[in-house]
Write a protein that holds these residues in place. Structure first.
Motif, short mmCIF file in Angstrom:
data_model
loop_
_atom_site.label_atom_id
_atom_site.label_comp_id
_atom_site.label_asym_id
_atom_site.label_seq_id
_atom_site.Cartn_x
_atom_site.Cartn_y
_atom_site.Cartn_z
N TRP A 123 0.65 8.14 3.36
CA TRP A 123 0.42 6.88 2.66
C TRP A 123 -0.04 5.77 3.59
O TRP A 123 -0.74 4.85 3.17
CB TRP A 123 1.67 6.47 1.89
CG TRP A 123 1.97 7.45 0.81
CD1 TRP A 123 2.95 8.40 0.79
CD2 TRP A 123 1.22 7.63 -0.40
NE1 TRP A 123 2.88 9.15 -0.36
CE2 TRP A 123 1.82 8.70 -1.11
CE3 TRP A 123 0.12 7.00 -0.95
CZ2 TRP A 123 1.35 9.14 -2.34
CZ3 TRP A 123 -0.36 7.43 -2.18
CH2 TRP A 123 0.25 8.49 -2.86
N ASN A 124 0.33 5.85 4.87
CA ASN A 124 -0.14 4.83 5.79
C ASN A 124 -1.64 5.00 6.08
O ASN A 124 -2.37 4.02 6.21
CB ASN A 124 0.64 4.87 7.11
CG ASN A 124 0.43 3.61 7.93
OD1 ASN A 124 0.56 2.50 7.42
ND2 ASN A 124 0.06 3.78 9.19
N GLU A 125 -2.10 6.26 6.14
CA GLU A 125 -3.53 6.49 6.33
C GLU A 125 -4.31 6.00 5.11
O GLU A 125 -5.41 5.46 5.23
CB GLU A 125 -3.79 7.97 6.58
CG GLU A 125 -3.36 8.45 7.97
CD GLU A 125 -4.02 7.65 9.08
OE1 GLU A 125 -5.26 7.46 9.03
OE2 GLU A 125 -3.30 7.20 9.99
N GLU A 126 -3.74 6.19 3.91
CA GLU A 126 -4.41 5.68 2.72
C GLU A 126 -4.44 4.16 2.74
O GLU A 126 -5.43 3.54 2.35
CB GLU A 126 -3.71 6.18 1.45
CG GLU A 126 -4.40 5.70 0.18
CD GLU A 126 -3.96 6.42 -1.07
OE1 GLU A 126 -3.84 5.75 -2.12
OE2 GLU A 126 -3.75 7.65 -1.01
N THR A 133 8.52 -9.14 1.50
CA THR A 133 7.97 -9.26 0.15
C THR A 133 6.49 -8.93 0.19
O THR A 133 5.77 -9.34 1.10
CB THR A 133 8.17 -10.67 -0.43
OG1 THR A 133 7.85 -11.66 0.56
CG2 THR A 133 9.59 -10.87 -0.90
N LEU A 134 6.05 -8.17 -0.84
CA LEU A 134 4.65 -7.78 -0.98
C LEU A 134 4.26 -7.91 -2.45
O LEU A 134 5.11 -8.00 -3.33
CB LEU A 134 4.43 -6.35 -0.51
CG LEU A 134 4.70 -6.07 0.97
CD1 LEU A 134 6.09 -5.50 1.16
CD2 LEU A 134 3.67 -5.10 1.54
N THR A 135 2.96 -7.88 -2.71
CA THR A 135 2.48 -8.04 -4.07
C THR A 135 2.84 -6.84 -4.93
O THR A 135 2.93 -5.71 -4.45
CB THR A 135 0.95 -8.22 -4.10
OG1 THR A 135 0.33 -7.10 -3.45
CG2 THR A 135 0.55 -9.50 -3.38
N THR A 136 3.03 -7.10 -6.21
CA THR A 136 3.37 -6.04 -7.17
C THR A 136 2.19 -5.63 -8.03
O THR A 136 2.29 -4.72 -8.84
CB THR A 136 4.49 -6.51 -8.11
OG1 THR A 136 4.02 -7.63 -8.86
CG2 THR A 136 5.73 -6.88 -7.35
N GLY A 137 1.08 -6.31 -7.92
CA GLY A 137 -0.09 -6.01 -8.75
C GLY A 137 -1.19 -7.00 -8.43
O GLY A 137 -1.80 -6.93 -7.36
N PRO A 138 -1.44 -7.98 -9.31
CA PRO A 138 -2.46 -8.97 -9.02
C PRO A 138 -2.07 -9.84 -7.82
O PRO A 138 -0.89 -10.07 -7.56
CB PRO A 138 -2.50 -9.82 -10.31
CG PRO A 138 -1.86 -8.99 -11.35
CD PRO A 138 -0.86 -8.14 -10.65
N SER A 139 -3.08 -10.31 -7.12
CA SER A 139 -2.82 -11.27 -6.06
C SER A 139 -2.16 -12.51 -6.65
O SER A 139 -2.47 -12.92 -7.77
CB SER A 139 -4.14 -11.67 -5.39
OG SER A 139 -3.99 -12.86 -4.64
N PHE A 184 -0.90 -3.40 -5.80
CA PHE A 184 0.39 -2.73 -5.70
C PHE A 184 0.77 -2.43 -4.24
O PHE A 184 1.20 -1.32 -3.91
CB PHE A 184 0.39 -1.44 -6.52
CG PHE A 184 0.14 -1.66 -7.99
CD1 PHE A 184 1.12 -2.21 -8.80
CD2 PHE A 184 -1.08 -1.34 -8.55
CE1 PHE A 184 0.88 -2.43 -10.15
CE2 PHE A 184 -1.32 -1.56 -9.90
CZ PHE A 184 -0.34 -2.11 -10.70
N ASP A 185 0.65 -3.43 -3.39
CA ASP A 185 0.96 -3.23 -1.97
C ASP A 185 2.40 -2.76 -1.76
O ASP A 185 2.69 -2.00 -0.83
CB ASP A 185 0.72 -4.52 -1.19
CG ASP A 185 -0.75 -4.82 -1.01
OD1 ASP A 185 -1.59 -4.04 -1.51
OD2 ASP A 185 -1.08 -5.83 -0.36
N TYR A 186 3.30 -3.23 -2.62
CA TYR A 186 4.71 -2.89 -2.41
C TYR A 186 4.96 -1.39 -2.51
O TYR A 186 5.86 -0.86 -1.85
CB TYR A 186 5.59 -3.64 -3.40
CG TYR A 186 5.66 -3.06 -4.79
CD1 TYR A 186 6.79 -2.35 -5.21
CD2 TYR A 186 4.60 -3.20 -5.69
CE1 TYR A 186 6.87 -1.81 -6.49
CE2 TYR A 186 4.68 -2.67 -6.96
CZ TYR A 186 5.81 -1.97 -7.36
OH TYR A 186 5.87 -1.44 -8.62
N LEU A 187 4.17 -0.68 -3.33
CA LEU A 187 4.36 0.76 -3.46
C LEU A 187 4.03 1.47 -2.15
O LEU A 187 4.70 2.44 -1.76
CB LEU A 187 3.51 1.32 -4.59
CG LEU A 187 3.95 0.92 -6.01
CD1 LEU A 187 2.98 1.47 -7.04
CD2 LEU A 187 5.36 1.40 -6.30
#
Length: 312
Positions: free
Chosen positions: A20-23, A172-178, A197-200
């Protein structure tokens, strides 16, 4: 009734076989580059942290559950949204940011509040060698990254944040839209909403690193005010031009911009807080959009006190 196993030779379990880090790295190469330190240095002159109680800050600090007298590393501190209330509460804070302008503003605010002895301002980026800069393993009790994980290598960033914290790390990271995208405006104009979805990715990368992250959500609303219809339309047009290209075709964006002035005129209402402090160093203007902008962040926390074991 006994089930007969079905062979699926062509099945690939992406969840446990994808790096997932490479993605994340590949995704970051397709995105607009994050604003650099020079941009934030210029913005520091007008950027304002809510001096009044902030729903986001209050929720973040409550979820962070920092214990009395614990030391804190605040990465991407900006001009002190977390560092100032933490220092005021008596916590020694290492406030790190790659923008010298933001750090200078934070130092001035800390001095004005009489908490300058509680805050150590450090010019540091995610890409720097933290240990060489003097911030080695377990140098603080708790490490925080509030809305600041904008880096090409998510795995390395999370490893650094984990390494400096003896007990706990939070981000904290985004859950969807900026948070800069007003979903109501996009949907009202028929534009697809860009989502990330950065948090995923952070959740999966932390799990791959052997941690057991916990997920909570921080929700709040933003209300921006305007002098007139023209100002509102210009501001929202800039938002569309900056963010819509990730999900919308050029003809969709052009059609939305053509409809925007009429849509804005229909959705602006008198601002009942006209003339009041806007929390950003100015005053509330005469008009606002009828619907506040919903903003949601994913709050991730994980225990760093035990040795992680790769999950798969």
């Amino acid at each position: 009734m006994e089930r007969t196993p079905v062979a699926h030779d062509d099945f690939t379990p992406l969840l446990t076989t994808t790096d997932w880090n490479e993605e994340w790295k590949a995704l970051q190469q397709r995105r607009r580059p994050p604003d650099d330190a020079a941009w934030w240095d210029k913005r520091a002159a007008t950027f304002r942290t809510h001096d009044a109680p902030s729903a986001y800050t209050d929720q973040f600090l409550a979820l962070a559950a920092i214990r009395p007298d614990e030391t804190v590393f605040d990465m991407g501190c900006g001009n002190g949204a977390l560092a100032l209330p933490l220092a005021t509460a008596g916590h020694p804070v290492i406030a790190a940011d790659f923008s010298r302008g933001m750090l200078d503003d934070l130092a001035a605010k800390a001095a004005a509040r009489g908490v300058e002895d509680c805050i150590e301002c450090v010019c540091l980026s995610w890409e720097d060698d933290w240990e060489a800069a003097g911030f080695g393993a377990n140098c603080v009790d708790v490490a925080l990254a509030s809305r600041s994980v904008a880096t090409a290598d998510l795995g390395a960033a999370l490893e650094k944040l984990s390494s400096v914290a003896r007990r706990r790390a939070c981000a904290t990271l985004t859950t969807g839209p900026s948070p800069h995208v007003d979903v109501t405006v996009f949907e009202g104009l028929g534009l697809p909403v860009p989502k990330s979805f950065d948090y995923l990715y952070a959740l999966l990368v932390l799990t791959e690193q052997g941690y057991q992250p916990e997920l909570r959500l921080i929700t709040s609303e933003r209300i921006r005010s305007y002098h007139n219809v023209e100002e509102a339309a210009a501001s929202l047009a800039a938002m569309i031009e900056k963010h819509a290209g990730r999900a919308a075709a050029p003809d969709q964006i052009a059609a939305a911009l053509e409809q925007l002035p009429a849509w804005v005129a229909e959705h602006l209402v008198p601002n009942e807080r006209t003339g009041a402090d806007d929390g950003h160093g100015g005053t509330e203007k005469a008009l606002r959009l009828r619907d506040p902008r919903p903003v949601q962040w994913a709050f991730l926390s994980w225990d760093t006190s035990r040795t992680p074991h790769p999950a798969w």
